[in-house]
Design a protein around this motif. Structure first.
Motif, PDB file in Angstrom:
ATOM      1  N   ALA A   1       0.833  -1.203   0.000  1.00 11.31           N
ATOM      2  CA  ALA A   1       0.000   0.000   0.000  1.00 11.31           C
ATOM      3  C   ALA A   1       0.871   1.258   0.000  1.00 11.31           C
ATOM      4  CB  ALA A   1      -0.933  -0.007   1.209  1.00 11.31           C
ATOM      5  N   SER A   2       1.950   1.236   0.761  1.00  8.41           N
ATOM      6  CA  SER A   2       2.872   2.385   0.798  1.00  8.41           C
ATOM      7  C   SER A   2       3.517   2.623  -0.557  1.00  8.41           C
ATOM      8  CB  SER A   2       3.957   2.170   1.854  1.00  8.41           C
ATOM      9  OG  SER A   2       3.387   2.200   3.131  1.00  8.41           O
ATOM     10  N   GLU A   3       3.883   1.548  -1.242  1.00  9.49           N
ATOM     11  CA  GLU A   3       4.480   1.675  -2.577  1.00  9.49           C
ATOM     12  C   GLU A   3       3.527   2.356  -3.560  1.00  9.49           C
ATOM     13  OE1 GLU A   3       5.562  -2.275  -3.743  1.00  9.49           O
ATOM     14  OE2 GLU A   3       7.378  -2.273  -2.521  1.00  9.49           O
ATOM     15  N   HIS A   4       2.235   2.192  -3.346  1.00  7.13           N
ATOM     16  CA  HIS A   4       1.228   2.797  -4.222  1.00  7.13           C
ATOM     17  C   HIS A   4       0.740   4.148  -3.715  1.00  7.13           C
ATOM     18  CE1 HIS A   4       0.770  -0.444  -7.102  1.00  7.13           C
ATOM     19  NE2 HIS A   4       0.764  -1.312  -6.099  1.00  7.13           N
ATOM     20  N   GLY A   5       1.332   4.654  -2.642  1.00  5.28           N
ATOM     21  CA  GLY A   5       1.003   5.994  -2.175  1.00  5.28           C
ATOM     22  C   GLY A   5      -0.227   6.104  -1.299  1.00  5.28           C
ATOM     23  N   VAL A   6      -0.493   5.090  -0.476  1.00  5.31           N
ATOM     24  CA  VAL A   6      -1.639   5.149   0.425  1.00  5.31           C
ATOM     25  C   VAL A   6      -1.504   6.340   1.370  1.00  5.31           C
ATOM     26  CG1 VAL A   6      -0.691   3.650   2.251  1.00  5.31           C
ATOM     27  CG2 VAL A   6      -3.156   3.711   1.838  1.00  5.31           C
ATOM     28  N   ALA A   7      -2.606   7.024   1.625  1.00  2.00           N
ATOM     29  CA  ALA A   7      -2.596   8.152   2.552  1.00  2.00           C
ATOM     30  C   ALA A   7      -2.571   7.658   3.998  1.00  2.00           C
ATOM     31  CB  ALA A   7      -3.812   9.045   2.329  1.00  2.00           C
TER      32      ALA A   7
END
Length: 120
Positions: free
Chosen positions: A99-105
């Motif tokens: 999720a962090s790799e995809h830019g999760v807020a």
């Protein structure tokens, strides 16, 4: 006009829970809640149905068809400035990393702390 939020979850109970929790705020016009039962439905709604622009998307991670991380990636490509929060009962490190790799807020774990969500 209220803040618009799109909740994406294949479980109808989640939509009802949010309706109940934020019923006063929706009556007052503070929030306008929209729902989608799948990643594909969410993308369809984002491409023109919801106006004015959304404040945020809250998406479950485990859904049939398009999962929440794939949806997050699609939203990043199409709407790069739209914050997406992932909501899941499974808060393992691999899911957080993806999720962090995809830019999760934000990554929220069920049961959702509504006070924290309201201030996010």
């Amino acid at each position: 006009m209220g803040f618009r939020i799109l909740m994406v979850d294949n479980e109808p109970d989640v939509a009802e829970l949010l309706r109940q929790r934020f019923r006063r705020e929706t009556r007052q016009g503070t929030y306008v809640l929209h729902y989608a039962a799948s990643g594909n439905e969410a993308l369809d709604r984002l491409t023109g149905e919801i106006e004015p622009a959304l404040l945020a998307v809250l998406s479950d991670i485990n859904m049939p068809g398009m999962d929440g991380i794939t949806l997050l990636g699609e939203i990043r490509l199409r709407f790069p400035n739209l914050p997406v929060m992932i909501v899941t009962a499974y808060g393992d490190d691999e899911r957080r990393r993806r999720a962090s790799e995809h830019g999760v807020a934000e990554f929220l774990t069920k049961p959702v702390d509504f006070d924290h969500l309201e201030h996010s």
